[in-house]
Design a protein around this motif. Structure first.
Motif, PDB file in Angstrom:
ATOM      1  N   GLY A  13       0.797  -1.221   0.000  1.00 41.67           N
ATOM      2  CA  GLY A  13       0.000   0.000   0.000  1.00 41.67           C
ATOM      3  C   GLY A  13       0.828   1.269   0.000  1.00 41.67           C
ATOM      4  O   GLY A  13       0.480   2.243  -0.691  1.00 41.67           O
ATOM      5  N   TRP A  14       1.930   1.294   0.775  1.00 41.60           N
ATOM      6  CA  TRP A  14       2.734   2.508   0.869  1.00 41.60           C
ATOM      7  C   TRP A  14       3.377   2.883  -0.471  1.00 41.60           C
ATOM      8  O   TRP A  14       3.170   4.007  -0.959  1.00 41.60           O
ATOM      9  N   PRO A  15       4.143   2.000  -1.127  1.00 39.71           N
ATOM     10  CA  PRO A  15       4.727   2.420  -2.409  1.00 39.71           C
ATOM     11  C   PRO A  15       3.680   2.657  -3.487  1.00 39.71           C
ATOM     12  O   PRO A  15       3.877   3.517  -4.363  1.00 39.71           O
ATOM     13  N   ALA A  16       2.539   1.930  -3.439  1.00 40.77           N
ATOM     14  CA  ALA A  16       1.478   2.182  -4.411  1.00 40.77           C
ATOM     15  C   ALA A  16       0.909   3.584  -4.230  1.00 40.77           C
ATOM     16  O   ALA A  16       0.638   4.295  -5.212  1.00 40.77           O
ATOM     17  N   ALA A  17       0.744   4.018  -2.978  1.00 40.88           N
ATOM     18  CA  ALA A  17       0.226   5.358  -2.712  1.00 40.88           C
ATOM     19  C   ALA A  17       1.188   6.428  -3.231  1.00 40.88           C
ATOM     20  O   ALA A  17       0.759   7.454  -3.780  1.00 40.88           O
ATOM     21  N   LEU A  18       2.488   6.205  -3.076  1.00 39.07           N
ATOM     22  CA  LEU A  18       3.468   7.168  -3.586  1.00 39.07           C
ATOM     23  C   LEU A  18       3.349   7.320  -5.095  1.00 39.07           C
ATOM     24  O   LEU A  18       3.364   8.445  -5.628  1.00 39.07           O
ATOM     25  N   ARG A  19       3.221   6.207  -5.795  1.00 40.32           N
ATOM     26  CA  ARG A  19       3.154   6.283  -7.262  1.00 40.32           C
ATOM     27  C   ARG A  19       1.843   6.897  -7.729  1.00 40.32           C
ATOM     28  O   ARG A  19       1.817   7.668  -8.687  1.00 40.32           O
ATOM     29  N   ALA A  99      -5.826  -3.168   2.469  1.00 41.18           N
ATOM     30  CA  ALA A  99      -5.744  -3.437   3.906  1.00 41.18           C
ATOM     31  C   ALA A  99      -6.307  -4.820   4.205  1.00 41.18           C
ATOM     32  O   ALA A  99      -7.433  -5.137   3.816  1.00 41.18           O
ATOM     33  N   ALA A 100      -5.528  -5.641   4.907  1.00 41.21           N
ATOM     34  CA  ALA A 100      -5.990  -6.977   5.307  1.00 41.21           C
ATOM     35  C   ALA A 100      -4.964  -7.594   6.238  1.00 41.21           C
ATOM     36  O   ALA A 100      -3.804  -7.175   6.275  1.00 41.21           O
ATOM     37  N   GLN A 101      -5.397  -8.589   6.996  1.00 38.55           N
ATOM     38  CA  GLN A 101      -4.452  -9.486   7.669  1.00 38.55           C
ATOM     39  C   GLN A 101      -4.044 -10.486   6.593  1.00 38.55           C
ATOM     40  O   GLN A 101      -4.850 -11.312   6.181  1.00 38.55           O
ATOM     41  N   PRO A 102      -2.789 -10.451   6.096  1.00 37.80           N
ATOM     42  CA  PRO A 102      -2.433 -11.153   4.867  1.00 37.80           C
ATOM     43  C   PRO A 102      -1.767 -12.521   5.043  1.00 37.80           C
ATOM     44  O   PRO A 102      -1.346 -13.115   4.052  1.00 37.80           O
ATOM     45  N   SER A 103      -1.635 -13.000   6.269  1.00 37.17           N
ATOM     46  CA  SER A 103      -0.828 -14.193   6.501  1.00 37.17           C
ATOM     47  C   SER A 103      -1.679 -15.445   6.688  1.00 37.17           C
ATOM     48  O   SER A 103      -2.468 -15.530   7.631  1.00 37.17           O
ATOM     49  N   ALA A 104      -1.492 -16.423   5.798  1.00 36.97           N
ATOM     50  CA  ALA A 104      -2.157 -17.713   5.984  1.00 36.97           C
ATOM     51  C   ALA A 104      -1.675 -18.403   7.263  1.00 36.97           C
ATOM     52  O   ALA A 104      -2.494 -18.867   8.062  1.00 36.97           O
ATOM     53  N   PRO A 105      -0.343 -18.497   7.506  1.00 36.44           N
ATOM     54  CA  PRO A 105       0.098 -19.162   8.748  1.00 36.44           C
ATOM     55  C   PRO A 105      -0.437 -18.494  10.008  1.00 36.44           C
ATOM     56  O   PRO A 105      -0.793 -19.181  10.967  1.00 36.44           O
ATOM     57  N   TYR A 106      -0.502 -17.173  10.036  1.00 33.43           N
ATOM     58  CA  TYR A 106      -1.035 -16.473  11.206  1.00 33.43           C
ATOM     59  C   TYR A 106      -2.499 -16.845  11.423  1.00 33.43           C
ATOM     60  O   TYR A 106      -2.936 -17.061  12.551  1.00 33.43           O
ATOM     61  N   TYR A 116     -10.376 -13.705  14.034  1.00 33.12           N
ATOM     62  CA  TYR A 116      -9.935 -12.316  13.858  1.00 33.12           C
ATOM     63  C   TYR A 116      -9.688 -12.017  12.382  1.00 33.12           C
ATOM     64  O   TYR A 116     -10.130 -10.993  11.852  1.00 33.12           O
ATOM     65  N   THR A 117      -8.959 -12.908  11.712  1.00 39.84           N
ATOM     66  CA  THR A 117      -8.623 -12.701  10.306  1.00 39.84           C
ATOM     67  C   THR A 117      -9.872 -12.579   9.454  1.00 39.84           C
ATOM     68  O   THR A 117      -9.993 -11.671   8.620  1.00 39.84           O
ATOM     69  N   GLN A 118     -10.818 -13.483   9.655  1.00 35.97           N
ATOM     70  CA  GLN A 118     -12.019 -13.458   8.818  1.00 35.97           C
ATOM     71  C   GLN A 118     -12.872 -12.228   9.121  1.00 35.97           C
ATOM     72  O   GLN A 118     -13.391 -11.588   8.209  1.00 35.97           O
ATOM     73  N   HIS A 119     -13.013 -11.893  10.398  1.00 29.94           N
ATOM     74  CA  HIS A 119     -13.792 -10.696  10.724  1.00 29.94           C
ATOM     75  C   HIS A 119     -13.106  -9.446  10.183  1.00 29.94           C
ATOM     76  O   HIS A 119     -13.747  -8.604   9.536  1.00 29.94           O
ATOM     77  N   ASN A 120     -11.822  -9.310  10.435  1.00 30.55           N
ATOM     78  CA  ASN A 120     -11.085  -8.114  10.033  1.00 30.55           C
ATOM     79  C   ASN A 120     -11.165  -7.901   8.528  1.00 30.55           C
ATOM     80  O   ASN A 120     -11.492  -6.802   8.053  1.00 30.55           O
ATOM     81  N   ASN A 121     -10.868  -8.927   7.759  1.00 32.82           N
ATOM     82  CA  ASN A 121     -10.759  -8.759   6.318  1.00 32.82           C
ATOM     83  C   ASN A 121     -12.116  -8.560   5.639  1.00 32.82           C
ATOM     84  O   ASN A 121     -12.287  -7.657   4.823  1.00 32.82           O
ATOM     85  N   MET A 122     -13.074  -9.395   5.982  1.00 32.44           N
ATOM     86  CA  MET A 122     -14.361  -9.319   5.293  1.00 32.44           C
ATOM     87  C   MET A 122     -15.208  -8.139   5.774  1.00 32.44           C
ATOM     88  O   MET A 122     -15.925  -7.516   4.996  1.00 32.44           O
ATOM     89  N   GLN A 123     -15.125  -7.823   7.064  1.00 29.98           N
ATOM     90  CA  GLN A 123     -15.904  -6.701   7.582  1.00 29.98           C
ATOM     91  C   GLN A 123     -15.437  -5.386   6.961  1.00 29.98           C
ATOM     92  O   GLN A 123     -16.254  -4.526   6.615  1.00 29.98           O
ATOM     93  N   ALA A 124     -14.142  -5.230   6.797  1.00 28.20           N
ATOM     94  CA  ALA A 124     -13.618  -4.006   6.196  1.00 28.20           C
ATOM     95  C   ALA A 124     -14.144  -3.835   4.774  1.00 28.20           C
ATOM     96  O   ALA A 124     -14.591  -2.748   4.384  1.00 28.20           O
ATOM     97  N   THR A 125     -14.089  -4.893   3.984  1.00 23.49           N
ATOM     98  CA  THR A 125     -14.571  -4.811   2.603  1.00 23.49           C
ATOM     99  C   THR A 125     -16.062  -4.525   2.554  1.00 23.49           C
ATOM    100  O   THR A 125     -16.521  -3.664   1.781  1.00 23.49           O
TER     101      THR A 125
END
Length: 391
Positions: A13-19, A99-106, A116-125
């Protein structure tokens, strides 16, 4: 008008925002709650590349790159009231949702983190999509980084989006079935379905960018100043395979390949990924191919053993003595699966730009050689099992 980039403090997200900010006169609004920094700290690791505070980053963007159209809003996208206010104030013409929790192992550690991962990612979208509908902003171009992981590992070539299904002599195109292999990847399968529904019900123009394994440390903008660097995770939970292998080489470990490692996975460089998101973020409505488009954000499939051997070769060129070693595979996977994946639409988007894997890895070692001590002090984070389920 503005362009919102969620996950604006993150690796992509950070370098994409710069460009994006460099290619538009619109206000580019970064949104983040700094959760990625907290997750990595929670599992006892760090970014190999030290990351400046968001204020320092924004100051550098203006001082070094001349970007005066960047601003930042801290907030949690799972809170609907925050999202509604964000949209009402900034009235975005485009949203790049990274924005997302991006780690499968986590997400696999325990039930708490899966929830947490499922709530965080899907609720935001969902909050963002419903916010656009409820505030009459359905012309906003919604661009989300989902994942090629939604496809699983089928034995046929993976299409760029839908699939053709035949039953009783009739044929039709249907959404690709969710074959994800982790609680994280399933969040993106559900998001992909919700994106399609939002397009169907609300007429929101959608670009579903199915992101592959992204590698690299630099893009043109981040090279200009240490304060502009993006993060580089190398631990088992948040470091992608190419980054873990490179960090192992720097720390004097062998490159550890599970099993045969002949299976091919989809890869793409950070530079290519940033370019694709930037072009979508500033794309005029009349340039869009359709009102719902899927991009396979991948430049090539590469076998894990090729990844390891290339990294070892480049490491030796940087005076690191490293070998490639194979270990028993703790995962249930086909170690010889030869993935084929269509990506013509994505390559057209970036005009055929293509940073080779070796070029990207050479960049990685140019960066990591400055941070050997930082990696070595966290070398116990390379392998699974260092984080107990109840921690």
């Amino acid at each position: 008008m503005s362009i919102i980039v969620t996950g604006g403090d993150g690796y992509l997200g950070w370098p994409a925002a710069l460009r994006i900010a460099d290619r538009t006169d619109d206000r580019v609004v970064l949104v983040d709650n700094f959760a990625r920094r907290e997750w990595v700290e929670e599992i006892g690791s760090v970014s190999a590349v030290p990351i400046a505070s968001i204020d320092e980053r924004l100051d550098a963007a203006e001082e070094v790159l001349g970007l005066s159209n960047l601003s930042f809003v801290e907030g949690d996208l799972t809170e609907k009231s925050f999202v509604d206010q964000l949209l009402a104030v900034h009235e975005p013409e485009a949203i790049v949702h990274a924005a997302a929790q991006p780690s499968a192992p986590y997400s696999q550690i325990n039930g708490e983190r899966a929830n947490y991962t499922q709530h965080n990612n899907m609720q935001a979208t969902r909050n963002l999509l419903w916010g656009l509908e409820e505030q009459d902003m359905t012309d906003t171009h919604f661009i989300e980084t989902t994942t090629t992981g939604v496809y699983g590992a089928p034995e046929f070539p993976i299409p760029e989006g839908g699939a053709t299904m035949e039953n009783q002599g009739e044929r039709d195109e249907v959404p690709f079935p969710a074959m994800a292999g982790s609680w994280y990847h399933l969040t993106k399968s559900h998001d992909a379905a919700n994106l399609r529904l939002a397009n169907s019900q609300f007429d929101i123009p959608i670009s579903d960018v199915r992101t592959s394994i992204i590698y690299g440390t630099e893009v043109e903008e981040t090279r200009q100043d240490p304060r502009l660097k993006t993060r580089f995770d190398f631990d088992y939970y948040f470091g992608v395979v190419a980054h873990r292998f490179a960090a192992q080489a720097v720390a004097g470990y062998p490159v550890t390949i599970y099993g045969k490692g002949e299976q091919r996975k989809p890869f793409g460089s950070l530079e290519d990924a940033v370019e694709g998101l930037a072009r979508l973020g500033v794309m005029d409505p009349d340039e869009r191919e359709d009102d719902h488009v899927v991009y396979n954000q991948v430049t090539r499939p590469i076998s894990i053993v090729e990844v390891g051997e290339t990294i070892a070769e480049v490491a030796r060129e940087h005076d690191f003595d490293v070998e490639v070693e194979h270990f028993e595979n703790p995962r249930d996977e086909d170690e010889t699966h030869q993935m084929e994946i269509e990506n013509d639409r994505y390559l057209d988007l970036i005009d055929g730009q293509d940073v080779t894997f070796r070029e990207g890895i050479e960049d990685v070692f140019e960066t990591l050689t400055d941070y050997e001590g930082r990696i070595e002090s966290h070398e116990d984070r390379f392998l699974p099992g260092v984080l107990e389920p109840d921690e």
